[in-house]
Design a protein around this motif. Structure first.
Motif, PDB file in Angstrom:
ATOM      1  N   ARG A  69       0.799  -1.223   0.000  1.00 53.15           N
ATOM      2  CA  ARG A  69       0.000   0.000   0.000  1.00 53.15           C
ATOM      3  C   ARG A  69       0.834   1.277   0.000  1.00 53.15           C
ATOM      4  NH1 ARG A  69      -1.847  -1.308   5.549  1.00 53.15           N
ATOM      5  NH2 ARG A  69      -0.523  -0.080   6.903  1.00 53.15           N
ATOM      6  N   ILE A  70       2.152   1.168   0.084  1.00 50.82           N
ATOM      7  CA  ILE A  70       2.965   2.379   0.052  1.00 50.82           C
ATOM      8  C   ILE A  70       3.029   2.934  -1.365  1.00 50.82           C
ATOM      9  CG2 ILE A  70       4.318   1.732   2.079  1.00 50.82           C
ATOM     10  CD1 ILE A  70       6.634   1.033   0.230  1.00 50.82           C
ATOM     11  N   GLU A  71       3.365   4.207  -1.444  1.00 52.90           N
ATOM     12  CA  GLU A  71       3.462   4.922  -2.707  1.00 52.90           C
ATOM     13  C   GLU A  71       4.589   4.380  -3.571  1.00 52.90           C
ATOM     14  OE1 GLU A  71       4.339   9.338  -3.169  1.00 52.90           O
ATOM     15  OE2 GLU A  71       2.938   9.251  -1.484  1.00 52.90           O
ATOM     16  N   GLU A  72       4.435   4.490  -4.886  1.00 49.91           N
ATOM     17  CA  GLU A  72       5.482   4.096  -5.833  1.00 49.91           C
ATOM     18  C   GLU A  72       6.475   5.252  -5.933  1.00 49.91           C
ATOM     19  OE1 GLU A  72       7.642   1.799  -7.972  1.00 49.91           O
ATOM     20  OE2 GLU A  72       5.626   1.043  -7.598  1.00 49.91           O
ATOM     21  N   ARG A  73       7.609   5.131  -5.241  1.00 50.30           N
ATOM     22  CA  ARG A  73       8.668   6.148  -5.266  1.00 50.30           C
ATOM     23  C   ARG A  73       9.934   5.547  -4.677  1.00 50.30           C
ATOM     24  NH1 ARG A  73       9.952   8.806  -0.454  1.00 50.30           N
ATOM     25  NH2 ARG A  73       8.556   8.437   1.292  1.00 50.30           N
ATOM     26  N   GLN A  74      11.002   6.291  -4.684  1.00 44.23           N
ATOM     27  CA  GLN A  74      12.255   5.862  -4.079  1.00 44.23           C
ATOM     28  C   GLN A  74      12.216   6.148  -2.580  1.00 44.23           C
ATOM     29  OE1 GLN A  74      15.291   4.556  -5.411  1.00 44.23           O
ATOM     30  NE2 GLN A  74      14.023   4.112  -7.199  1.00 44.23           N
ATOM     31  N   TYR A  75      12.701   5.202  -1.795  1.00 47.51           N
ATOM     32  CA  TYR A  75      12.787   5.368  -0.349  1.00 47.51           C
ATOM     33  C   TYR A  75      14.253   5.338   0.043  1.00 47.51           C
ATOM     34  CZ  TYR A  75       7.791   4.693  -0.331  1.00 47.51           C
ATOM     35  OH  TYR A  75       6.461   4.855  -0.560  1.00 47.51           O
ATOM     36  N   GLY A  76      14.635   6.234   0.939  1.00 47.78           N
ATOM     37  CA  GLY A  76      16.035   6.369   1.309  1.00 47.78           C
ATOM     38  C   GLY A  76      16.493   5.499   2.460  1.00 47.78           C
ATOM     39  N   SER A  77      15.534   4.950   3.219  1.00 50.25           N
ATOM     40  CA  SER A  77      15.913   4.158   4.390  1.00 50.25           C
ATOM     41  C   SER A  77      14.741   3.298   4.846  1.00 50.25           C
ATOM     42  CB  SER A  77      16.339   5.071   5.538  1.00 50.25           C
ATOM     43  OG  SER A  77      15.223   5.805   6.005  1.00 50.25           O
ATOM     44  N   VAL A  78      15.029   2.383   5.758  1.00 50.69           N
ATOM     45  CA  VAL A  78      13.979   1.553   6.353  1.00 50.69           C
ATOM     46  C   VAL A  78      12.986   2.451   7.087  1.00 50.69           C
ATOM     47  CG1 VAL A  78      13.504  -0.225   8.073  1.00 50.69           C
ATOM     48  CG2 VAL A  78      15.452  -0.489   6.555  1.00 50.69           C
ATOM     49  N   SER A  79      13.480   3.478   7.736  1.00 47.60           N
ATOM     50  CA  SER A  79      12.611   4.408   8.458  1.00 47.60           C
ATOM     51  C   SER A  79      11.618   5.069   7.507  1.00 47.60           C
ATOM     52  CB  SER A  79      13.463   5.473   9.154  1.00 47.60           C
ATOM     53  OG  SER A  79      12.650   6.407   9.795  1.00 47.60           O
ATOM     54  N   ASP A  80      12.064   5.459   6.313  1.00 50.15           N
ATOM     55  CA  ASP A  80      11.155   6.049   5.326  1.00 50.15           C
ATOM     56  C   ASP A  80      10.044   5.073   4.951  1.00 50.15           C
ATOM     57  OD1 ASP A  80      12.679   8.350   5.239  1.00 50.15           O
ATOM     58  OD2 ASP A  80      13.640   7.877   3.317  1.00 50.15           O
ATOM     59  N   VAL A  81      10.392   3.802   4.836  1.00 51.00           N
ATOM     60  CA  VAL A  81       9.404   2.781   4.460  1.00 51.00           C
ATOM     61  C   VAL A  81       8.380   2.594   5.563  1.00 51.00           C
ATOM     62  CG1 VAL A  81       9.050   0.352   3.840  1.00 51.00           C
ATOM     63  CG2 VAL A  81      11.031   1.590   2.938  1.00 51.00           C
ATOM     64  N   THR A  82       8.834   2.443   6.804  1.00 48.85           N
ATOM     65  CA  THR A  82       7.886   2.223   7.893  1.00 48.85           C
ATOM     66  C   THR A  82       6.987   3.431   8.101  1.00 48.85           C
ATOM     67  OG1 THR A  82       9.547   2.834   9.550  1.00 48.85           O
ATOM     68  CG2 THR A  82       9.253   0.472   9.091  1.00 48.85           C
ATOM     69  N   LYS A  83       7.521   4.634   7.888  1.00 49.99           N
ATOM     70  CA  LYS A  83       6.678   5.830   7.974  1.00 49.99           C
ATOM     71  C   LYS A  83       5.631   5.833   6.860  1.00 49.99           C
ATOM     72  CE  LYS A  83      10.079   8.751  10.194  1.00 49.99           C
ATOM     73  NZ  LYS A  83      11.045   9.840  10.003  1.00 49.99           N
ATOM     74  N   ALA A  84       6.038   5.427   5.655  1.00 52.62           N
ATOM     75  CA  ALA A  84       5.101   5.399   4.512  1.00 52.62           C
ATOM     76  C   ALA A  84       3.974   4.393   4.722  1.00 52.62           C
ATOM     77  CB  ALA A  84       5.862   5.082   3.231  1.00 52.62           C
ATOM     78  N   THR A  85       4.239   3.316   5.459  1.00 51.67           N
ATOM     79  CA  THR A  85       3.190   2.334   5.711  1.00 51.67           C
ATOM     80  C   THR A  85       2.165   2.854   6.715  1.00 51.67           C
ATOM     81  OG1 THR A  85       4.404   1.259   7.514  1.00 51.67           O
ATOM     82  CG2 THR A  85       4.702   0.335   5.287  1.00 51.67           C
ATOM     83  N   GLY A  86       2.537   3.882   7.475  1.00 49.10           N
ATOM     84  CA  GLY A  86       1.644   4.432   8.482  1.00 49.10           C
ATOM     85  C   GLY A  86       1.716   3.696   9.796  1.00 49.10           C
ATOM     86  N   LEU A  87       2.684   2.799   9.935  1.00 52.53           N
ATOM     87  CA  LEU A  87       2.807   2.020  11.174  1.00 52.53           C
ATOM     88  C   LEU A  87       3.479   2.799  12.286  1.00 52.53           C
ATOM     89  CD1 LEU A  87       3.807  -1.407   9.600  1.00 52.53           C
ATOM     90  CD2 LEU A  87       1.581  -0.734  10.486  1.00 52.53           C
ATOM     91  N   VAL A  88       4.283   3.800  11.931  1.00 52.22           N
ATOM     92  CA  VAL A  88       4.946   4.632  12.943  1.00 52.22           C
ATOM     93  C   VAL A  88       4.752   6.088  12.607  1.00 52.22           C
ATOM     94  CG1 VAL A  88       6.656   2.972  13.679  1.00 52.22           C
ATOM     95  CG2 VAL A  88       7.184   4.498  11.801  1.00 52.22           C
TER      96      VAL A  88
END
Length: 80
Positions: free
Chosen positions: A61-80
């Motif tokens: 469900r995350i956006e189609e884009r480049q992510y710079g870190s694991v933290s960026d991914v978890t923020k994009a998921t809305g879990l943190v």
């Protein structure tokens, strides 16, 4: 020490404690991934793990884009 949180404008995100284990699982799975990485690379990595059934919907469900870190991914998921 006085907290300055009250002076920050915007809405506070309500986080459900049950989301933390999923965020930690995503972090463990993606920790060795080379960043920056796109959504498809993360989904392929997520499918190759035993926890994939649990976290794959969050990665999808995350956006189609480049992510710079694991933290960026978890923020994009809305879990943190």
């Amino acid at each position: 020490m006085v907290s300055e949180q009250g002076g920050v404008s915007g809405e506070r995100k309500e986080v459900d404690v049950k989301d933390y284990p999923k965020a930690a699982a995503i972090g463990q799975i993606l920790k060795d991934l080379d960043f920056p990485a796109d959504k498809k690379k993360k989904e392929r990595t997520g499918r190759a793990t035993p926890q994939s059934e649990e976290i794959l919907p969050d990665l999808q469900r995350i956006e189609e884009r480049q992510y710079g870190s694991v933290s960026d991914v978890t923020k994009a998921t809305g879990l943190v």
